[in-house]
Design a protein around this motif. Structure first.
Motif, PDB file in Angstrom:
ATOM      1  N   ASP A 230       0.807  -1.238   0.000  1.00 22.33           N
ATOM      2  CA  ASP A 230       0.000   0.000   0.000  1.00 22.33           C
ATOM      3  C   ASP A 230       0.838   1.286   0.000  1.00 22.33           C
ATOM      4  OD1 ASP A 230      -2.305  -1.555   0.046  1.00 22.33           O
ATOM      5  OD2 ASP A 230      -2.422  -1.549   2.234  1.00 22.33           O
ATOM      6  N   ASP A 231       2.147   1.163  -0.109  1.00 22.47           N
ATOM      7  CA  ASP A 231       2.998   2.355  -0.189  1.00 22.47           C
ATOM      8  C   ASP A 231       3.134   2.725  -1.675  1.00 22.47           C
ATOM      9  OD1 ASP A 231       5.280   3.988  -0.601  1.00 22.47           O
ATOM     10  OD2 ASP A 231       6.146   3.339   1.307  1.00 22.47           O
ATOM     11  N   ASN A 232       2.628   3.889  -2.038  1.00 22.23           N
ATOM     12  CA  ASN A 232       2.594   4.268  -3.460  1.00 22.23           C
ATOM     13  C   ASN A 232       3.956   4.341  -4.127  1.00 22.23           C
ATOM     14  OD1 ASN A 232      -0.106   4.289  -3.472  1.00 22.23           O
ATOM     15  ND2 ASN A 232      -0.350   6.510  -3.520  1.00 22.23           N
ATOM     16  N   ASP A 233       4.996   4.626  -3.354  1.00 27.47           N
ATOM     17  CA  ASP A 233       6.319   4.741  -3.961  1.00 27.47           C
ATOM     18  C   ASP A 233       7.050   3.401  -4.020  1.00 27.47           C
ATOM     19  OD1 ASP A 233       6.124   7.479  -4.352  1.00 27.47           O
ATOM     20  OD2 ASP A 233       6.636   7.851  -2.244  1.00 27.47           O
ATOM     21  N   LYS A 234       6.866   2.587  -2.982  1.00 24.67           N
ATOM     22  CA  LYS A 234       7.699   1.378  -2.901  1.00 24.67           C
ATOM     23  C   LYS A 234       6.988   0.088  -3.257  1.00 24.67           C
ATOM     24  CE  LYS A 234      10.783   3.375   0.535  1.00 24.67           C
ATOM     25  NZ  LYS A 234      10.982   3.511   1.961  1.00 24.67           N
ATOM     26  N   ASP A 235       5.652   0.031  -3.121  1.00 24.83           N
ATOM     27  CA  ASP A 235       4.918  -1.182  -3.503  1.00 24.83           C
ATOM     28  C   ASP A 235       4.702  -1.113  -5.015  1.00 24.83           C
ATOM     29  OD1 ASP A 235       3.072  -3.142  -4.059  1.00 24.83           O
ATOM     30  OD2 ASP A 235       1.591  -2.520  -2.562  1.00 24.83           O
ATOM     31  N   PRO A 236       5.301  -2.050  -5.788  1.00 25.84           N
ATOM     32  CA  PRO A 236       5.199  -1.927  -7.253  1.00 25.84           C
ATOM     33  C   PRO A 236       3.755  -1.940  -7.751  1.00 25.84           C
ATOM     34  CG  PRO A 236       6.270  -3.998  -6.632  1.00 25.84           C
ATOM     35  CD  PRO A 236       6.095  -3.208  -5.376  1.00 25.84           C
ATOM     36  N   TYR A 237       2.871  -2.688  -7.078  1.00 22.71           N
ATOM     37  CA  TYR A 237       1.471  -2.695  -7.524  1.00 22.71           C
ATOM     38  C   TYR A 237       0.532  -2.245  -6.400  1.00 22.71           C
ATOM     39  CZ  TYR A 237       3.120  -7.641  -6.973  1.00 22.71           C
ATOM     40  OH  TYR A 237       3.761  -8.798  -6.620  1.00 22.71           O
ATOM     41  N   SER A 238       0.851  -1.078  -5.841  1.00 21.15           N
ATOM     42  CA  SER A 238       0.030  -0.542  -4.750  1.00 21.15           C
ATOM     43  C   SER A 238      -1.403  -0.266  -5.195  1.00 21.15           C
ATOM     44  CB  SER A 238       0.650   0.756  -4.241  1.00 21.15           C
ATOM     45  OG  SER A 238      -0.258   1.394  -3.376  1.00 21.15           O
ATOM     46  N   ILE A 239      -2.354  -0.827  -4.453  1.00 24.67           N
ATOM     47  CA  ILE A 239      -3.775  -0.646  -4.790  1.00 24.67           C
ATOM     48  C   ILE A 239      -4.216   0.803  -4.539  1.00 24.67           C
ATOM     49  CG2 ILE A 239      -4.729  -1.284  -2.516  1.00 24.67           C
ATOM     50  CD1 ILE A 239      -6.163  -2.291  -5.967  1.00 24.67           C
ATOM     51  N   LYS A 240      -3.449   1.511  -3.732  1.00 28.90           N
ATOM     52  CA  LYS A 240      -3.792   2.922  -3.443  1.00 28.90           C
ATOM     53  C   LYS A 240      -3.702   3.773  -4.700  1.00 28.90           C
ATOM     54  CE  LYS A 240      -4.230   2.157   0.980  1.00 28.90           C
ATOM     55  NZ  LYS A 240      -5.524   1.933   1.523  1.00 28.90           N
ATOM     56  N   ARG A 241      -3.054   3.244  -5.732  1.00 31.96           N
ATOM     57  CA  ARG A 241      -2.969   3.985  -6.996  1.00 31.96           C
ATOM     58  C   ARG A 241      -4.069   3.568  -7.964  1.00 31.96           C
ATOM     59  NH1 ARG A 241       3.008   4.144  -9.158  1.00 31.96           N
ATOM     60  NH2 ARG A 241       1.952   5.537 -10.603  1.00 31.96           N
ATOM     61  N   GLY A 242      -5.024   2.802  -7.458  1.00 34.60           N
ATOM     62  CA  GLY A 242      -6.188   2.454  -8.268  1.00 34.60           C
ATOM     63  C   GLY A 242      -6.148   1.043  -8.826  1.00 34.60           C
ATOM     64  N   PHE A 243      -7.335   0.552  -9.220  1.00 40.09           N
ATOM     65  CA  PHE A 243      -7.494  -0.812  -9.713  1.00 40.09           C
ATOM     66  C   PHE A 243      -6.584  -1.098 -10.912  1.00 40.09           C
ATOM     67  CE2 PHE A 243      -9.352  -3.789 -12.709  1.00 40.09           C
ATOM     68  CZ  PHE A 243      -9.637  -4.874 -11.909  1.00 40.09           C
ATOM     69  N   TRP A 244      -6.600  -0.208 -11.913  1.00 41.70           N
ATOM     70  CA  TRP A 244      -5.880  -0.505 -13.158  1.00 41.70           C
ATOM     71  C   TRP A 244      -4.370  -0.501 -12.990  1.00 41.70           C
ATOM     72  CZ3 TRP A 244      -7.963  -3.304 -16.591  1.00 41.70           C
ATOM     73  CH2 TRP A 244      -9.347  -3.263 -16.778  1.00 41.70           C
ATOM     74  N   HIS A 245      -3.885   0.371 -12.118  1.00 39.58           N
ATOM     75  CA  HIS A 245      -2.441   0.363 -11.875  1.00 39.58           C
ATOM     76  C   HIS A 245      -2.040  -0.984 -11.261  1.00 39.58           C
ATOM     77  CE1 HIS A 245       1.584   1.487 -10.678  1.00 39.58           C
ATOM     78  NE2 HIS A 245       1.320   0.933  -9.513  1.00 39.58           N
ATOM     79  N   ALA A 246      -2.802  -1.410 -10.218  1.00 35.05           N
ATOM     80  CA  ALA A 246      -2.459  -2.667  -9.529  1.00 35.05           C
ATOM     81  C   ALA A 246      -2.671  -3.876 -10.450  1.00 35.05           C
ATOM     82  CB  ALA A 246      -3.306  -2.819  -8.273  1.00 35.05           C
ATOM     83  N   HIS A 247      -3.650  -3.783 -11.350  1.00 40.56           N
ATOM     84  CA  HIS A 247      -3.985  -4.929 -12.208  1.00 40.56           C
ATOM     85  C   HIS A 247      -2.963  -5.086 -13.342  1.00 40.56           C
ATOM     86  CE1 HIS A 247      -6.772  -8.047 -13.389  1.00 40.56           C
ATOM     87  NE2 HIS A 247      -6.762  -7.608 -14.622  1.00 40.56           N
ATOM     88  N   ILE A 248      -2.858  -4.076 -14.215  1.00 42.51           N
ATOM     89  CA  ILE A 248      -1.899  -4.197 -15.332  1.00 42.51           C
ATOM     90  C   ILE A 248      -1.023  -2.953 -15.557  1.00 42.51           C
ATOM     91  CG2 ILE A 248      -3.071  -5.967 -16.714  1.00 42.51           C
ATOM     92  CD1 ILE A 248      -4.351  -3.692 -18.357  1.00 42.51           C
ATOM     93  N   GLY A 249      -1.444  -1.817 -15.016  1.00 48.31           N
ATOM     94  CA  GLY A 249      -0.718  -0.568 -15.287  1.00 48.31           C
ATOM     95  C   GLY A 249       0.758  -0.643 -14.959  1.00 48.31           C
ATOM     96  N   TRP A 250       1.081  -1.267 -13.831  1.00 49.10           N
ATOM     97  CA  TRP A 250       2.485  -1.358 -13.395  1.00 49.10           C
ATOM     98  C   TRP A 250       3.324  -2.224 -14.347  1.00 49.10           C
ATOM     99  CZ3 TRP A 250       5.140  -5.780 -11.581  1.00 49.10           C
ATOM    100  CH2 TRP A 250       4.369  -6.943 -11.515  1.00 49.10           C
ATOM    101  N   ILE A 251       2.638  -3.087 -15.135  1.00 51.58           N
ATOM    102  CA  ILE A 251       3.366  -3.943 -16.085  1.00 51.58           C
ATOM    103  C   ILE A 251       3.554  -3.204 -17.421  1.00 51.58           C
ATOM    104  CG2 ILE A 251       3.308  -6.149 -17.333  1.00 51.58           C
ATOM    105  CD1 ILE A 251       1.389  -7.134 -15.067  1.00 51.58           C
ATOM    106  N   LEU A 252       2.549  -2.436 -17.805  1.00 50.63           N
ATOM    107  CA  LEU A 252       2.590  -1.747 -19.097  1.00 50.63           C
ATOM    108  C   LEU A 252       3.571  -0.582 -19.094  1.00 50.63           C
ATOM    109  CD1 LEU A 252      -1.223  -1.651 -20.001  1.00 50.63           C
ATOM    110  CD2 LEU A 252       0.439  -3.468 -20.360  1.00 50.63           C
ATOM    111  N   PHE A 253       3.717   0.053 -17.922  1.00 51.82           N
ATOM    112  CA  PHE A 253       4.631   1.202 -17.820  1.00 51.82           C
ATOM    113  C   PHE A 253       5.658   0.949 -16.728  1.00 51.82           C
ATOM    114  CE2 PHE A 253       0.697   2.735 -19.604  1.00 51.82           C
ATOM    115  CZ  PHE A 253       1.136   3.487 -20.679  1.00 51.82           C
ATOM    116  N   ASN A 254       6.887   1.200 -17.062  1.00 58.24           N
ATOM    117  CA  ASN A 254       7.958   1.008 -16.094  1.00 58.24           C
ATOM    118  C   ASN A 254       8.347   2.345 -15.474  1.00 58.24           C
ATOM    119  OD1 ASN A 254      10.178   0.075 -14.663  1.00 58.24           O
ATOM    120  ND2 ASN A 254      11.532   0.355 -16.422  1.00 58.24           N
TER     121      ASN A 254
END
Ligand SMILES: [Zn+2]
Ligand SMILES: [Zn+2]
Length: 382
Positions: free
Chosen positions: A114-138
């Protein structure tokens, strides 16, 4: 997605599109949505194609849950090299990057959940970031492997990391095409066992990072967003009990009750009967119940807090909580003594019988206290 994505990583903080990931993640659902219905309509899928689909679903799914996740990321048990080799090959087939990359990200997720800076797929950044966004953008630049040094000592992990792209292509293209050629169902096998399976396996896994941090109950901890969800457990070979998992991440089980759907746990346990797995780590029933009761206590106390006239109820809850904790402690001691007696370390037959009676008595007392505790919480919460 492949190990070569390290090349695509940027060295600055701005999100950089990772084109090969975008192509795979967005391209496969589109291709499957067109190819599956068209092939079904014009040719039709037979039993062989569905059997290949089932095998690839199970092999890739369990390689991720039992291999990538519980074995390598959490070291929840140890596995024979044959099992690790299978997980490494079919884990590469799942197209979720190498074991080393996956585990580095996953350990970071647990450590900084849940840490927006250190958790690569933090849910606090929203559903799409945690689902696939973190994979599509580095966003993080080159992968940091400092938290997976133990895995770098495993030759199978390093072999898979080095040949990840080759293994991914061989298992996703060459192997299904070979099966298709042998059976005369070339495209049918490829469409189901590769195309459709990749899409389902991807999104079922990604649901754990997205939905399992949004939807469900939190019986063991409210310190983070992870949830227990029976429906997600059905799709993810038992990974849906994510609240428990975040609370007790080193337990090889995620569904701890006998009725909870956790085929990953069943696989690991049954493999231990034939020596393929060993040193299965579990959290004691005492620790689990203690965590559960503490959370329930704080929850009920908080619900009583706004009412100034609840002093009497608070005292009642406090007392019942202490009695329940005492019953748990007594039961744990009685159980340990009984286990020691049963192992034959106590030779006196009468003493052994006495220990057994004590254990049974404290089990009865614990059940009684648990019943009272749950009843009181339910009464006060309503
Ligand atoms: Zn985990
Ligand atoms: Zn999580």
């Amino acid at each position: 997605m492949s190990s070569s994505d390290a090349l695509a990583r940027a060295t600055n903080d701005k999100p950089v599109p990772v084109w090969q990931n975008i192509l795979v993640i967005l391209g496969t659902p589109i291709a499957a949505a067109i190819a599956v219905p068209l092939y079904a309509y014009y040719t039709g899928f037979g039993a062989f194609e569905w059997a290949c689909f089932a095998f690839f679903m199970l092999a890739t799914g369990l390689s991720i849950t039992a291999g990538y996740h519980r074995l390598w990321s959490h070291r929840a048990y140890e596995a024979h090299w044959l099992m690790r080799l299978f997980f490494a090959i079919f884990g590469a087939c799942a197209i979720q990057n190498s074991i080393l990359n996956w585990s580095a990200d996953h350990r970071r997720h647990h450590r900084h959940v849940d840490d927006n800076d250190k958790d690569p797929y933090s849910i606090k950044r929203g559903f799409w970031h945690a689902h696939i966004g973190w994979i599509l953008f580095n966003e993080k630049g080159a992968q940091d492997f400092s938290n997976v040094k133990d895995l770098q000592r495993d030759p199978i992990v390093m072999w898979q990391h080095r040949y990840n792209l080759t293994l991914t292509l061989t298992t996703n293209i060459a192997l299904p095409l070979l099966l298709g050629l042998l059976s005369g169902k070339l495209w049918g096998v490829f469409i189901l066992a590769t195309l459709l399976r990749v899409v389902l396996n991807h999104h079922f896994t990604f649901f754990i990072n997205s939905l399992a941090h949004i939807w469900g109950r939190r019986p063991y901890s409210e310190d983070n967003s992870a949830r227990d969800n029976d429906f997600l457990a059905l799709l993810t070979y038992g990974e849906g009990y994510h609240n428990y998992h975040h609370r007790f991440q080193y337990d090889y089980r995620n569904g701890i009750r006998w009725w909870q759907f956790d085929p990953t746990k069943w696989l690991i346990r049954s493999a231990s009967w034939v020596g393929l797995t060993s040193k299965l780590r579990t959290v004691s029933a005492f620790q689990i119940e203690k965590a559960r009761a503490a959370l329930q206590y704080h929850r009920t106390m908080a619900s009583l807090a706004p009412h100034s006239r609840c002093e009497e109820l608070r005292a009642k809850l406090e007392l019942q909580y202490r009695e329940y904790q005492q019953a748990l402690n007594d039961w744990t001691t009685a159980k340990q003594e009984w286990v020691t007696a049963k192992r034959g370390q106590i030779n006196d037959k009468l003493e052994r019988l006495d220990q057994r009676m004590r254990y049974l008595e404290y089990t009865y007392r614990l059940k009684l206290q648990r019943k009272r505790w749950r009843l009181l919480n339910a009464q006060l919460a309503s």
